[in-house]
Design a protein around this motif. Structure first.
Motif, PDB file in Angstrom:
ATOM      1  N   CYS A   1       0.992  -1.275  -0.095  1.00 43.87           N
ATOM      2  CA  CYS A   1      -0.013  -0.079   0.044  1.00 43.87           C
ATOM      3  C   CYS A   1       1.062   1.213  -0.023  1.00 43.87           C
ATOM      4  O   CYS A   1       0.313   2.149   0.053  1.00 43.87           O
ATOM      5  N   GLU A   2       2.231   0.935   0.227  1.00 47.60           N
ATOM      6  CA  GLU A   2       3.218   2.043   0.116  1.00 47.60           C
ATOM      7  C   GLU A   2       3.065   3.217   1.326  1.00 47.60           C
ATOM      8  O   GLU A   2       3.073   4.258   1.324  1.00 47.60           O
ATOM      9  N   ILE A   3       2.321   2.599   2.386  1.00 45.26           N
ATOM     10  CA  ILE A   3       2.227   3.186   3.674  1.00 45.26           C
ATOM     11  C   ILE A   3       3.709   3.472   4.158  1.00 45.26           C
ATOM     12  O   ILE A   3       4.041   4.421   4.733  1.00 45.26           O
ATOM     13  N   THR A   4       4.531   2.370   3.839  1.00 43.70           N
ATOM     14  CA  THR A   4       6.007   2.595   4.471  1.00 43.70           C
ATOM     15  C   THR A   4       7.004   1.821   3.316  1.00 43.70           C
ATOM     16  O   THR A   4       6.474   0.764   2.882  1.00 43.70           O
ATOM     17  N   PRO A   5       8.052   2.015   3.048  1.00 42.75           N
ATOM     18  CA  PRO A   5       9.049   1.340   2.413  1.00 42.75           C
ATOM     19  C   PRO A   5      10.064   0.624   3.009  1.00 42.75           C
ATOM     20  O   PRO A   5      10.866  -0.218   2.336  1.00 42.75           O
ATOM     21  N   VAL A   6      10.045   0.542   4.521  1.00 44.91           N
ATOM     22  CA  VAL A   6      10.893   0.017   5.206  1.00 44.91           C
ATOM     23  C   VAL A   6      10.523  -0.500   6.465  1.00 44.91           C
ATOM     24  O   VAL A   6       9.651  -0.059   7.174  1.00 44.91           O
ATOM     25  N   ALA A   7      10.544  -1.771   6.409  1.00 48.38           N
ATOM     26  CA  ALA A   7       9.604  -2.690   7.687  1.00 48.38           C
ATOM     27  C   ALA A   7      10.839  -3.642   8.091  1.00 48.38           C
ATOM     28  O   ALA A   7      11.487  -4.151   7.670  1.00 48.38           O
ATOM     29  N   SER A   8      10.532  -3.735   9.696  1.00 44.09           N
ATOM     30  CA  SER A   8      11.393  -4.707  10.388  1.00 44.09           C
ATOM     31  C   SER A   8      10.470  -5.703  11.067  1.00 44.09           C
ATOM     32  O   SER A   8       9.576  -5.155  11.740  1.00 44.09           O
ATOM     33  N   LEU A   9      10.917  -6.802  11.088  1.00 43.94           N
ATOM     34  CA  LEU A   9      10.062  -7.725  12.048  1.00 43.94           C
ATOM     35  C   LEU A   9      10.862  -8.435  12.829  1.00 43.94           C
ATOM     36  O   LEU A   9      12.053  -9.057  12.495  1.00 43.94           O
ATOM     37  N   GLN A  10      10.607  -8.443  14.347  1.00 40.56           N
ATOM     38  CA  GLN A  10      11.807  -9.169  15.178  1.00 40.56           C
ATOM     39  C   GLN A  10      10.950 -10.337  15.937  1.00 40.56           C
ATOM     40  O   GLN A  10       9.827 -10.041  16.461  1.00 40.56           O
ATOM     41  N   TRP A  11      11.354 -11.123  15.587  1.00 39.88           N
ATOM     42  CA  TRP A  11      11.126 -12.453  16.315  1.00 39.88           C
ATOM     43  C   TRP A  11      11.683 -12.602  17.880  1.00 39.88           C
ATOM     44  O   TRP A  11      12.720 -12.912  17.810  1.00 39.88           O
ATOM     45  N   SER A  12      11.031 -12.081  18.680  1.00 38.49           N
ATOM     46  CA  SER A  12      11.335 -11.932  19.931  1.00 38.49           C
ATOM     47  C   SER A  12      12.703 -11.185  20.224  1.00 38.49           C
ATOM     48  O   SER A  12      12.731 -10.140  19.551  1.00 38.49           O
ATOM     49  N   ASP A  13      13.502 -11.370  20.867  1.00 36.62           N
ATOM     50  CA  ASP A  13      14.672 -10.710  21.250  1.00 36.62           C
ATOM     51  C   ASP A  13      15.967 -11.721  21.444  1.00 36.62           C
ATOM     52  O   ASP A  13      15.588 -12.876  21.296  1.00 36.62           O
ATOM     53  N   THR A  14      17.130 -11.050  22.092  1.00 28.97           N
ATOM     54  CA  THR A  14      18.315 -11.932  22.199  1.00 28.97           C
ATOM     55  C   THR A  14      18.303 -12.961  23.237  1.00 28.97           C
ATOM     56  O   THR A  14      18.640 -13.798  23.328  1.00 28.97           O
ATOM     57  N   GLU A  15      17.053 -12.515  24.005  1.00 28.16           N
ATOM     58  CA  GLU A  15      16.848 -13.331  25.040  1.00 28.16           C
ATOM     59  C   GLU A  15      16.053 -14.726  24.803  1.00 28.16           C
ATOM     60  O   GLU A  15      16.231 -15.807  25.400  1.00 28.16           O
ATOM     61  N   ALA A  16      14.880 -14.549  24.053  1.00 28.37           N
ATOM     62  CA  ALA A  16      13.987 -15.330  23.594  1.00 28.37           C
ATOM     63  C   ALA A  16      13.590 -16.314  24.809  1.00 28.37           C
ATOM     64  O   ALA A  16      13.393 -17.344  24.751  1.00 28.37           O
ATOM     65  N   LYS A  17      13.324 -15.818  25.785  1.00 30.97           N
ATOM     66  CA  LYS A  17      12.880 -16.412  26.821  1.00 30.97           C
ATOM     67  C   LYS A  17      11.171 -16.709  26.880  1.00 30.97           C
ATOM     68  O   LYS A  17      10.331 -16.196  27.809  1.00 30.97           O
ATOM     69  N   HIS A  18      10.792 -17.382  25.746  1.00 29.39           N
ATOM     70  CA  HIS A  18       9.495 -17.611  25.683  1.00 29.39           C
ATOM     71  C   HIS A  18       9.452 -19.256  25.212  1.00 29.39           C
ATOM     72  O   HIS A  18      10.374 -19.646  24.626  1.00 29.39           O
ATOM     73  N   THR A  19       8.337 -19.917  25.452  1.00 27.71           N
ATOM     74  CA  THR A  19       8.112 -21.462  25.217  1.00 27.71           C
ATOM     75  C   THR A  19       7.719 -21.421  23.899  1.00 27.71           C
ATOM     76  O   THR A  19       7.150 -20.494  22.992  1.00 27.71           O
ATOM     77  N   PHE A  20       7.793 -22.580  23.181  1.00 24.00           N
ATOM     78  CA  PHE A  20       7.291 -23.011  21.967  1.00 24.00           C
ATOM     79  C   PHE A  20       6.376 -24.297  21.911  1.00 24.00           C
ATOM     80  O   PHE A  20       6.584 -25.151  21.513  1.00 24.00           O
ATOM     81  N   PRO A  21       5.031 -24.068  22.624  1.00 24.04           N
ATOM     82  CA  PRO A  21       4.146 -25.229  22.726  1.00 24.04           C
ATOM     83  C   PRO A  21       3.750 -25.884  21.532  1.00 24.04           C
ATOM     84  O   PRO A  21       3.456 -26.988  21.448  1.00 24.04           O
ATOM     85  N   TRP A  22       3.604 -25.094  20.319  1.00 27.03           N
ATOM     86  CA  TRP A  22       3.250 -25.780  19.108  1.00 27.03           C
ATOM     87  C   TRP A  22       4.251 -26.501  18.581  1.00 27.03           C
ATOM     88  O   TRP A  22       4.097 -27.463  17.845  1.00 27.03           O
TER      89      TRP A  22
END
Lengths: 573, 463
Positions: free
Chosen positions: B311-332
């Protein structure tokens, strides 16, 4: 292979200071009983105590002037409190704002309040929602100005204008926390009229609220100050009211403070002190004290702390929540009714439990949900640091970890900066396997045997090892995996100790502990991270804290009597 | 004052044109960077995943590295899910993140996009590549850039912005860290609310009101700044810049079209975007419902990311999966411990880590596939984009930054996919060279990016 990196230390930004090339030696620590262990890091250890050897770096400003204070923006919590008091909006709207930087550990470090695109966007969105809620009914509008109840679609422009003027002037004065000029009011009357012409009265007012809630005068604690008769720059009465109010109550000034400012009462230190006393005695100061300790101690997440149910069958997150309540209840008692001192908090031979928590601790004779004072078995526990929540809240899920417990005490309570591992050490670091030893002392043994690790870990592990009698849920144990626990250790740079009771006694008697406590409060109260150029203020606070016998409430009052609180830096700096 | 009026009339001029295009272009000002180069990349996407990959399974085997030659190679088990987009994928092996100096995880996430070292235990020493591309090469859009993160602020950061979780840094004098967007519903509202065709009249009236309101706010900041000390003035001016960005966004109408469609809304009520605020240092606090919703929320965010670009709302996007700690579980994935536990907190667990990395590859394949499905008129959205996929380290237990598991995808700026770059023979294989080579794809001819002591010139072989 090295085992020393744990990746569990607080990040550098928590204390916001340069990483050291190496760790302090014990000698340095002993010598550094003074004000600012951190400044020594950057100035080569030239900061010890009174600045007599610091070659001017730590020289104090002339009395009546203040260190440069950065413009402070409302934190999310302060924003929530402020719109609650300004508009009766208790929906905690600021929770939708992007998170603050952790920085000084209290999330209120003015130097770490950058403005992102997202923040501006969310201020905009949040303001729109608040404004809509505040103007959605005629009754709500009438809370802002009674005349608004009489404004209808058929009202003439003149009465709508006059009501808008009345409402805006009153609202603006409270939102800006100061008297406002006619120009400021007129500009907003014009905005409301512009919007009203396309819509209706309520939407016009909503537009004003939305605009004001995004203004710097609302979001920032803007201070212009004035020059007093002696040529010193001081906050105006209203600016001082704001300083006091956000410190003690985390919100905008109330009517009493506003009237005191109008009457010119808030310019002299003694009248400022008497308002500070009034505010601290008011129950509205309790959430501030609670917030401080929730951030200083590892207790804020206890209500959702999980543990392996097979290994710790009596523990549940509900017990975790009660542990936090124990600590907060105890702190409120000790500070406002008990000894009122930091020594007392650290070494009280009692705590507070209710029936469920007493059962968890194995104490009998407590009934009901209310927390009651009980005596501790002082061969095992003494004071704050031995409470279950404090020893459980620091550690690894199902194994104790002397590093994190020790690091918490050294960093948060004794203000000793411990660098994170870097350079060549990094490549070889691997934390110990949980099965590599029966006790934590064995698992973390390499920290003392390997000199590469010992340089830093000798600052943390000796404290953590004395707390090993507390298991991961904070219960007492004599053995771990069938091996009797050896709880000998030390407060690095102070004295060797054996077991938790000696530990807390030694910590409580170390001058550094109390200097650090004063430092933490000054960081929270002044919204900054302690730096070398704050040393003079801390020195004064520390001396007063000592004189009062480490009276905590007196410390809070003394924080309003420093040059940093009473004065401002010269204009243009 | 004159300047301000000029600025607004300029913005209004751009806003009156209903086609969503960067206004500088409409006004007949090609950006300097674009001049003189025909094929430049138009969109930049970064995707962060925590904890590197399994570049050494403990027995010397790299489970991430493809086998074969530059043009004829087989994807590894970890990268296999990317097979459908392999011809637009450039596997960049063998680089070393030399500028990652500081705390092992923090310095890694800081250096990844900035190519600078961690500053005194704090944040970055320079702007991140995405911000440089956004501010210097792509012209002005409704939003300069967007940052989104899934299950972010775990562990020690307690949900707050910290060197341990910040990948994007402003292109200003402070290199301020940028907090990512966390709430999928708020993103949906912020990006796509005005696209609702049933809402046309009311939306237009609201925009007009917002313009008047922001005009007032703008003046307040503008008039306040001059009386302040230097540091405070800078703060207020920075805030004013962001207010002006909002004003600009209001003036840029985004309209639905064949290309630009509102993504399908997803119920994420089981996902608490601020769950990081409740985190414990060690990851011992588990939010089961939120963790279980990660795949759904991640896909929803990717859908929004793709449409924000289309939609040309923005030309630059960043997606971060969690962070360097990543202290979450993966139940799936039936992994009940947190990611960092498998990395090293609970001892190095290469099998579990491989499972996690395969899943991240599947997610990345979804994103690239979705971008490749948007027809921008003869070419796809992916074709005009550069997508950079990376992490803060290569090998979790050692925190080694050798052989970084980097992927570049798309066709922007002449980027050629379907290849496997080993870079093994390059003596100076600092990843800063890749950063500057990516910048070059956007028409900026810089020879250095980040800390120059870690950059010897653009990495060759991207085009």
């Amino acid at each position: 292979m090295l085992f020393c990196g744990m990746g569990v230390l607080r990040t550098g930004a928590v204390v916001g200071l340069a990483l050291l090339a190496g760790c302090y030696s014990g000698k340095h620590l002993e010598a550094g009983g003074g004000t600012d262990p951190d400044a020594g890091a950057s100035s080569g250890g030239a900061d010890e105590s009174s600045g007599d050897e610091s070659g001017g770096e730590a020289s104090c400003l002339p009395e009546g002037s203040s260190e440069r204070a950065t413009l402070r923006r409302l934190t999310r919590q302060e924003y929530n409190n402020t719109v609650r008091d300004l508009l009766g909006d208790a929906t905690l709207p600021a929770n939708a704002l992007p998170s603050e930087e952790l920085a000084n550990g209290f999330g209120n470090d003015a130097d770490a309040q950058a403005v992102s695109s997202l923040l501006a966007e969310q201020y905009n969105a949040v303001a729109e929602d608040i404004a809509e809620r505040a103007t959605e009914t005629s009754a709500k509008l009438a809370e802002l100005a009674s005349c608004a109840a009489d404004i209808t679609e058929t009202s003439d422009t003149a009465s709508a204008d006059s009501c808008a003027a009345q409402l805006i002037e009153d609202f603006l004065r409270r939102a800006y926390r100061r008297p406002v000029t006619a120009t400021e009011v007129d500009e907003l009357i014009a905005l409301s009229a512009l919007i009203r012409d396309e819509t209706d009265f309520a939407t016009g007012i909503a537009g004003v609220l939305e605009a004001v809630l995004q203004s710097p005068d609302f979001l920032y604690r803007v201070e212009r100050g004035y020059l007093d008769d002696a040529g010193r720059r001081r906050p105006t009465g209203h600016e001082m009211a704001t300083r006091l109010s956000y410190f003690f109550w985390g919100t905008m000034p109330d009517d009493d403070l506003g009237e005191a400012a109008d009457a010119g009462e808030l310019t002299e230190s003694d009248s400022i002190l008497s308002h500070a006393e009034r505010m601290l005695d008011d129950d509205r100061s309790r959430p501030m004290v609670r917030f401080f300790f929730n951030n200083l101690l590892p207790i804020s997440s206890l209500a959702s702390l999980e543990r392996d149910a097979d290994r710790y069958p009596t523990y549940t997150p509900a017990i975790g929540a009660l542990m936090r309540e124990e600590t907060q209840h105890f702190l409120a008692y000790e500070i406002f009714e008990g000894t009122e001192t930091w020594d007392g908090v650290l070494t009280a031979p009692y705590t507070f439990v209710n029936e469920s928590l007493a059962e968890f601790y194995g104490l009998s004779g407590v009934q009901g949900d209310a927390f009651v004072k009980v005596d501790l078995d002082t061969s095992q526990r003494l004071g704050l640091l031995t409470q279950a929540g404090v020893v459980a809240g620091t550690i690894h899920s199902n194994e104790t970890n002397p590093v994190v417990r020790g690091a918490f005490v050294m960093r948060k309570l004794m203000c000793t900066e411990i660098p994170l591992p870097e350079g060549d050490v990094l490549e070889d670091i691997k934390p110990p396997d949980p099965d590599s030893g029966a006790t934590a002392r064995e698992r973390y043994g390499q920290h003392s045997s390997d000199p590469v690790c010992a340089g830093c870990h000798s600052l943390m592990d000796p404290i953590g090892l004395t707390l090993e009698n507390f298991d991961p849920v904070g219960l007492w144990r004599d053995t771990e995996n069938g091996v009797t626990i050896d709880a000998t250790g030390a407060v690095p740079g102070v004295a060797p100790v054996d077991g938790p009771v000696e530990l807390v006694q030694t910590i409580a008697s170390a001058p550094r502990t109390h200097t650090c406590f004063a430092q933490r409060w000054s960081e929270f109260a002044y919204g900054r991270t302690h730096r070398a150029d704050h040393a003079c203020t801390l020195e004064r606070l520390d001396a007063e804290f000592n004189d009062s016998g480490h009276d905590i409430r007196q410390l809070l009052l003394d924080l309003t009597q420093t040059d940093d609180f009473l004065f401002m830096p010269p204009e243009g700096t | 004052m004159v300047q301000r009026l000029n600025r607004r009339s300029l913005l209004r001029g751009a806003g009156g044109i209903a086609i969503a295009m960067p206004w500088l272009e409409i006004m007949g000002h090609p950006t300097t960077a674009r001049a003189g180069r025909a094929n430049v990349a138009r969109k930049f996407v970064t995707v962060y995943t925590p904890g590197g990959s399994v570049v050494d399974n403990g027995e010397g085997e790299n489970r991430w590295r493809p086998t074969g030659t530059e043009n004829d190679f087989e994807l590894s088990a970890i990268l296999a899910p990317l097979e459908p987009v392999k011809d637009k994928l450039l596997v960049v092996d063998g680089l070393r993140m030399a500028s990652a100096v500081g705390e092992q995880h923090q310095a890694g996430i800081i250096a990844w996009l900035t190519g600078t070292t961690q500053q005194g235990g704090g944040f970055s020493g320079g702007p991140s590549l995405d911000q440089v591309i956004a501010t210097r090469t792509l012209g002005q859009y409704s939003k300069t850039s967007i940052q989104m993160a899934v299950r972010w602020g775990t562990g020690k950061s307690h949900g707050l912005l910290d060197p341990i979780n910040a990948a994007n840094y402003e292109d200003n004098e402070n290199f301020d860290p940028i907090p990512p967007r966390l709430d999928p519903q708020a993103m949906f509202e912020a990006f796509f609310a005005t696209l609702d065709p049933d809402n046309g009249g009311e939306a237009a009236a609201r925009i007009a009101r917002k313009q008047s309101i922001l005009d007032f706010v703008d003046r307040r900041y503008d008039s306040l700044a001059p009386g302040l000390g230097a540091a405070d003035k800078q703060k207020i001016e920075q805030h004013l810049d962001k207010i002006r960005e909002l004003e600009q966004a209001l003036d840029n109408d985004i309209v639905a079209s064949d290309v630009c469609q509102t993504p399908t809304a997803v119920d994420t009520s089981d996902y608490d975007p601020t769950t990081g605020l409740e985190s414990s240092d060690t990851g011992s606090v588990v939010n089961e419902s939120t963790d279980a919703a990660i795949p759904k929320v991640g896909q929803f965010m990717m859908d929004m990311l793709v449409m924000a670009l289309a939609c040309e709302i923005t030309p630059v996007a960043s997606l971060q999966w969690s962070d360097t700690e990543a202290k979450h579980t993966f139940p799936w994935l039936d992994l009940p411990q947190h990611h960092h536990y498998y990395q090293h907190d609970g001892g190095f667990r290469p099998l579990e880590l491989e499972q996690i990395q395969v899943w991240y590859s599947q997610q990345h394949a979804y994103l690239l596939g979705a971008m490749d499905a948007v027809d921008m008129g003869g070419h796809t959205l992916l074709d005009e984009s550069v997508v950079f996929f990376g992490s803060e380290l290569a090998q979790p237990p050692s925190h080694s930054k050798e052989n970084m598991p980097f992927l570049v995808a798309g066709g922007g700026g002449g980027l050629r996919g379907g290849r496997f770059l080993r870079n093994e023979a390059i003596p100076d294989n600092s990843h800063n060279n890749l950063l500057v080579a990516i910048l070059n794809l956007f028409g900026d001819d810089s020879q250095v990016f980040g800390d120059p002591s870690y950059c010897s010139g653009p990495l060759s072989g991207l085009t």
